[in-house]
Write a protein that holds these residues in place. Structure first.
Motif, PDB file in Angstrom:
ATOM      1  N   ARG A  61       0.847  -1.206   0.000  1.00  0.00           N
ATOM      2  CA  ARG A  61       0.000   0.000   0.000  1.00  0.00           C
ATOM      3  C   ARG A  61       0.874   1.245   0.000  1.00  0.00           C
ATOM      4  NH1 ARG A  61      -5.239   1.366   2.191  1.00  0.00           N
ATOM      5  NH2 ARG A  61      -5.494  -0.805   2.861  1.00  0.00           N
ATOM      6  N   SER A  62       0.563   2.171  -0.881  1.00  0.00           N
ATOM      7  CA  SER A  62       1.333   3.413  -0.976  1.00  0.00           C
ATOM      8  C   SER A  62       1.061   4.292   0.230  1.00  0.00           C
ATOM      9  CB  SER A  62       0.974   4.165  -2.259  1.00  0.00           C
ATOM     10  OG  SER A  62       1.255   3.388  -3.396  1.00  0.00           O
ATOM     11  N   THR A  63       2.067   5.063   0.620  1.00  0.00           N
ATOM     12  CA  THR A  63       1.883   6.008   1.729  1.00  0.00           C
ATOM     13  C   THR A  63       1.128   7.230   1.227  1.00  0.00           C
ATOM     14  OG1 THR A  63       3.952   7.164   1.250  1.00  0.00           O
ATOM     15  CG2 THR A  63       4.074   5.233   2.711  1.00  0.00           C
ATOM     16  N   GLY A  64       0.650   8.018   2.177  1.00  0.00           N
ATOM     17  CA  GLY A  64      -0.044   9.244   1.801  1.00  0.00           C
ATOM     18  C   GLY A  64       0.838  10.186   1.016  1.00  0.00           C
ATOM     19  N   ALA A  65       2.118  10.271   1.410  1.00  0.00           N
ATOM     20  CA  ALA A  65       3.046  11.152   0.700  1.00  0.00           C
ATOM     21  C   ALA A  65       3.237  10.704  -0.744  1.00  0.00           C
ATOM     22  CB  ALA A  65       4.393  11.175   1.425  1.00  0.00           C
ATOM     23  N   GLU A  66       3.337   9.393  -0.950  1.00  0.00           N
ATOM     24  CA  GLU A  66       3.511   8.874  -2.315  1.00  0.00           C
ATOM     25  C   GLU A  66       2.279   9.167  -3.168  1.00  0.00           C
ATOM     26  OE1 GLU A  66       6.448   5.022  -1.596  1.00  0.00           O
ATOM     27  OE2 GLU A  66       4.280   4.815  -1.246  1.00  0.00           O
ATOM     28  N   ARG A  67       1.109   9.032  -2.556  1.00  0.00           N
ATOM     29  CA  ARG A  67      -0.114   9.309  -3.311  1.00  0.00           C
ATOM     30  C   ARG A  67      -0.225  10.789  -3.673  1.00  0.00           C
ATOM     31  NH1 ARG A  67      -4.697   5.631  -0.124  1.00  0.00           N
ATOM     32  NH2 ARG A  67      -3.781   3.591  -0.644  1.00  0.00           N
ATOM     33  N   TRP A  68       0.112  11.664  -2.731  1.00  0.00           N
ATOM     34  CA  TRP A  68       0.039  13.096  -3.016  1.00  0.00           C
ATOM     35  C   TRP A  68       1.054  13.491  -4.095  1.00  0.00           C
ATOM     36  CZ3 TRP A  68      -3.672  16.286  -2.394  1.00  0.00           C
ATOM     37  CH2 TRP A  68      -4.571  16.142  -1.339  1.00  0.00           C
ATOM     38  N   ARG A  69       2.228  12.875  -4.045  1.00  0.00           N
ATOM     39  CA  ARG A  69       3.238  13.162  -5.071  1.00  0.00           C
ATOM     40  C   ARG A  69       2.739  12.708  -6.448  1.00  0.00           C
ATOM     41  NH1 ARG A  69       7.481  10.617  -7.589  1.00  0.00           N
ATOM     42  NH2 ARG A  69       9.229  11.962  -8.166  1.00  0.00           N
ATOM     43  N   ALA A  70       2.148  11.515  -6.500  1.00  0.00           N
ATOM     44  CA  ALA A  70       1.611  11.019  -7.773  1.00  0.00           C
ATOM     45  C   ALA A  70       0.476  11.908  -8.264  1.00  0.00           C
ATOM     46  CB  ALA A  70       1.125   9.580  -7.605  1.00  0.00           C
ATOM     47  N   PHE A  71      -0.343  12.374  -7.319  1.00  0.00           N
ATOM     48  CA  PHE A  71      -1.445  13.261  -7.700  1.00  0.00           C
ATOM     49  C   PHE A  71      -0.915  14.579  -8.248  1.00  0.00           C
ATOM     50  CE2 PHE A  71      -4.368  16.725  -6.555  1.00  0.00           C
ATOM     51  CZ  PHE A  71      -5.475  16.339  -7.279  1.00  0.00           C
ATOM     52  N   GLY A  72       0.116  15.126  -7.590  1.00  0.00           N
ATOM     53  CA  GLY A  72       0.690  16.388  -8.053  1.00  0.00           C
ATOM     54  C   GLY A  72       1.253  16.280  -9.459  1.00  0.00           C
ATOM     55  N   LEU A  73       1.931  15.166  -9.737  1.00  0.00           N
ATOM     56  CA  LEU A  73       2.484  14.967 -11.072  1.00  0.00           C
ATOM     57  C   LEU A  73       1.393  14.760 -12.118  1.00  0.00           C
ATOM     58  CD1 LEU A  73       5.483  12.605 -10.208  1.00  0.00           C
ATOM     59  CD2 LEU A  73       5.618  14.989 -10.972  1.00  0.00           C
ATOM     60  N   ALA A  74       0.241  14.254 -11.687  1.00  0.00           N
ATOM     61  CA  ALA A  74      -0.844  13.962 -12.628  1.00  0.00           C
ATOM     62  C   ALA A  74      -1.800  15.135 -12.816  1.00  0.00           C
ATOM     63  CB  ALA A  74      -1.627  12.738 -12.158  1.00  0.00           C
ATOM     64  N   VAL A  75      -1.643  16.204 -12.042  1.00  0.00           N
ATOM     65  CA  VAL A  75      -2.581  17.327 -12.111  1.00  0.00           C
ATOM     66  C   VAL A  75      -2.747  17.881 -13.531  1.00  0.00           C
ATOM     67  CG1 VAL A  75      -2.894  19.751 -11.464  1.00  0.00           C
ATOM     68  CG2 VAL A  75      -2.530  18.033  -9.700  1.00  0.00           C
ATOM     69  N   PRO A  76      -1.656  18.169 -14.263  1.00  0.00           N
ATOM     70  CA  PRO A  76      -1.854  18.675 -15.635  1.00  0.00           C
ATOM     71  C   PRO A  76      -2.666  17.718 -16.497  1.00  0.00           C
ATOM     72  CG  PRO A  76       0.413  18.987 -14.946  1.00  0.00           C
ATOM     73  CD  PRO A  76      -0.217  18.125 -13.906  1.00  0.00           C
ATOM     74  N   ALA A  77      -2.415  16.415 -16.336  1.00  0.00           N
ATOM     75  CA  ALA A  77      -3.186  15.440 -17.110  1.00  0.00           C
ATOM     76  C   ALA A  77      -4.650  15.433 -16.683  1.00  0.00           C
ATOM     77  CB  ALA A  77      -2.580  14.042 -16.933  1.00  0.00           C
ATOM     78  N   LEU A  78      -4.894  15.582 -15.389  1.00  0.00           N
ATOM     79  CA  LEU A  78      -6.269  15.562 -14.878  1.00  0.00           C
ATOM     80  C   LEU A  78      -7.032  16.833 -15.222  1.00  0.00           C
ATOM     81  CD1 LEU A  78      -5.643  13.953 -11.372  1.00  0.00           C
ATOM     82  CD2 LEU A  78      -6.490  12.843 -13.438  1.00  0.00           C
TER      83      LEU A  78
END
Length: 619
Positions: free
Chosen positions: A396-413
């Motif tokens: 299971r990914s940590t909260g920090a890893e998920r937020w980092r992935a979300f930040g990188l995906a923001v332009p795509a989203l």
């Protein structure tokens, strides 16, 4: 002294010539689609920046689109890349397979020659000009015979492991078969109706593993061979006319956007985010596949584009982690249907245009049903993964890893917001949204993620053009097929019969569901929508069914048809990209189709799933 060349040398020279012709036609096809995209972007710029819309962009873009498709059709003939259903030929003895390969060449040659002869005839009969550019339409319609002529040139190449003259022999046999069928059709078919001939020949050729596009064309030709010569131009007229639609330009635009997203690292960010969110569940990568398609559905609007993009990225990764390749392709195909169930689905846009309902309203109405389908697919993934022991090894990914992935995906989203918001508030049309999605994907890939290079951009455009052509030629070939069925009043008779069976709206919808599921087996979604929406919408309105609710039900019905043989476009797409046998994928997809059918019944029986969101959030 006269210099002579041996047969192998002549064959080598001819092969080099065909290779160069292939590259030239491919380049012209790609450039035509790319130029059409630039024209659509220019129109948006002029409308909102210069406050002065141009009168000619739609005409020129459609002109380029039709030429790109039929030039690309010839390229796919040379590369043997047209979509065909794979059933039993590979299981037959080698001698029978060799006979089938010869028959395949002959039938394709017959279809191409028919399109040359009657395509030229139709173009010569055309007297109209385009309203804005004043270009004679015959120059647009000539794309069919010229593309088919290039296909005949490619068919002159030798059959694999055969003599140098084998290609020429099958080419001449195909042309000869055209004249035999043309002049003896009445004797061959006897008292069979036109629609009977159409279905028998079309389906027989499909099951002989003739590419679907040519099987449909030959079925139409066989059916019309009993008619006067002037009626045969209807085939090429419908083929070119079906693609002469600005709405259909959304297909290459969104497919290109998806290809650039894949090449530019955008899809990777979305997949990475999905993996961090759901990767630790049972069947984690498979769950990430579903989650990725939910997010991509708000970007591309094209199930074929999503199927191609996610298959390229996820199927190899799933195989590395122990997932069966047919299962991976089947899941990808099933999940890619979400692109037509979650805004901005092309099927929804086309239905709204044909039924004269609000695009924004049907977008809102389909969100809950689309998410229900996604949930159902996830449940099937969990069950199958538990039985077969897939996945479950990811931490299971940590909260920090998920937020980092979300930040990188923001332009795509942000891309779904751009597309849905732009269409919802009338900033641009659904087709222009595809062009803007391509532009945004280009910007993100080149300047934000910096993964887009000239080399992989060119590769992405080539792949997008090929995928576009493979789908668009089936749409074109389905048009005369559908026209003949309509000419024979087959859909109208069935629809009228359904209307007399029951006045109860729920029972009527259930009967129409069965009818549409049957239609989806044989007719591509867009062609089916064009034929049936004007017929069925008045029937359901008279029974008290809201046309917005019916639109969602109808699109889900027909998109399921993209998963079932003999057409099964999405299965063929993922099987081709995932490099696996389509028959195995059809078997693996059965649980996912069953899950979608359950959701379809729920949505049919409970209209509130569709209508309440429209009431609360619709325009």
């Amino acid at each position: 002294m006269t210099e002579t060349f041996s047969a192998p040398v002549k064959q080598s020279i001819a092969s080099i010539g065909l290779t160069w012709l292939d590259r030239i036609l491919e380049a012209l096809s790609v450039m035509a689609i790319l130029l059409a995209t630039c024209i659509a972007i220019l129109q948006v710029f002029c409308r909102y920046v210069l406050n002065a819309s141009l009168p000619w962009p739609e005409e020129l873009a459609q002109f380029l689109f039709i030429w790109s498709i039929f030039l690309g059709m010839a390229v796919l003939v040379h590369r043997d890349r047209h979509i065909a259903i794979s059933l039993f030929v590979k299981m037959l003895p080698q001698k029978i397979q060799a006979i089938q390969a010869v028959l395949l060449r002959i039938f394709i040659a017959t279809a191409c020659y028919m399109m040359v002869v009657h395509g030229i005839d139709f173009a010569q009969r055309s007297m109209q000009v385009t309203p804005a550019l004043q270009i004679p339409l015959k120059y647009m319609f000539m794309a069919v015979p010229i593309g088919s002529l290039m296909g005949l040139v490619f068919l002159s190449r030798p059959i694999k492991d055969s003599s140098w003259w084998s290609g020429l022999a099958t080419l001449l046999a195909g042309i000869g078969f055209y004249y035999v069928l043309r002049h003896t059709g009445s004797n061959v078919w006897g008292s069979l109706s036109i629609s009977s001939i159409l279905m028998i020949v079309g389906l027989a050729l499909i099951f002989l593993e003739i590419p679907i596009m040519f099987a449909l064309v030959l079925g139409s030709f066989a059916a019309m061979s009993t008619q006067p010569a002037s009626m045969l131009v209807i085939i090429t007229q419908n083929m070119s006319g079906s693609l002469n639609s600005f709405t259909l330009l959304a297909i290459p635009f969104f497919i290109m956007a998806a290809a650039v997203m894949n090449a530019g690292g955008i899809t990777v960010r979305i997949v990475d985010l999905a993996s961090h969110m759901v990767g630790h569940f049972k069947g984690g990568l498979a769950q990430a596949n579903v989650a990725t398609n939910v997010m991509l559905a708000g970007v591309s609007g094209s199930s074929t584009a999503d199927a191609s993009a996610t298959a390229k990225l996820l199927v190899p990764q799933m195989e590395k982690h122990g997932y069966d390749r047919p299962f991976s392709c089947a899941l990808t195909a099933a999940a890619s249907t979400l692109a037509n169930m979650i805004p901005p689905g092309l099927g929804l846009i086309i239905y709204a245009a044909l039924a004269s309902v609000s695009v924004g309203a049907i977008f809102v109405g389909t969100i809950v049903p689309g998410l229900m389908v996604a949930l159902a697919l996830s449940i099937v993934v969990y069950i199958v993964s538990t039985i077969k022991g897939y996945g479950g090894e990811q931490i299971r990914s940590t909260g920090a890893e998920r937020w980092r992935a979300f930040g990188l995906a923001v332009p795509a989203l942000l891309l779904p917001v751009l597309i849905v918001g732009g269409v919802r508030f009338g900033i641009f049309t659904a087709t222009e949204a595809g062009a803007m999605a391509f532009l945004f994907a280009l910007f993100c890939g080149a300047f934000i993620y910096r993964a887009l290079s000239a080399a992989n951009l060119i590769g992405a455009l080539r792949e997008a053009a090929e995928d576009t052509v493979a789908v668009a030629v089936i749409i074109a070939a389905a048009s005369p097929f559908a026209w003949i069925l309509t000419f024979e009043q087959a859909p109208q008779k069935i629809a009228a019969w359904l209307g007399t069976l029951s006045s109860d709206p729920i029972l009527l919808l259930l009967l129409i569901n069965l009818f549409l599921l049957f239609v989806g087996l044989f007719i591509e979604m867009i062609a089916a929508l064009v034929i049936l929406v004007p017929i069925l919408v008045p029937v359901v309105i008279a029974a008290g069914v809201d046309p917005l609710h019916f639109g969602v039900v109808m699109v889900i019905n027909l998109v399921i048809g993209a998963l079932t043989p003999p057409l099964g476009v999405l299965v063929f797409t993922t099987a081709r990209v995932g490099r696996t046998d389509s028959t195995a994928v059809f078997k693996a997809i059965l649980p996912f189709v069953a899950a979608q059918l359950v959701i379809l019944v729920l949505i049919t029986l409970v209209p509130q799933f569709t209508m309440l969101p429209i009431k609360w959030f619709g325009p």
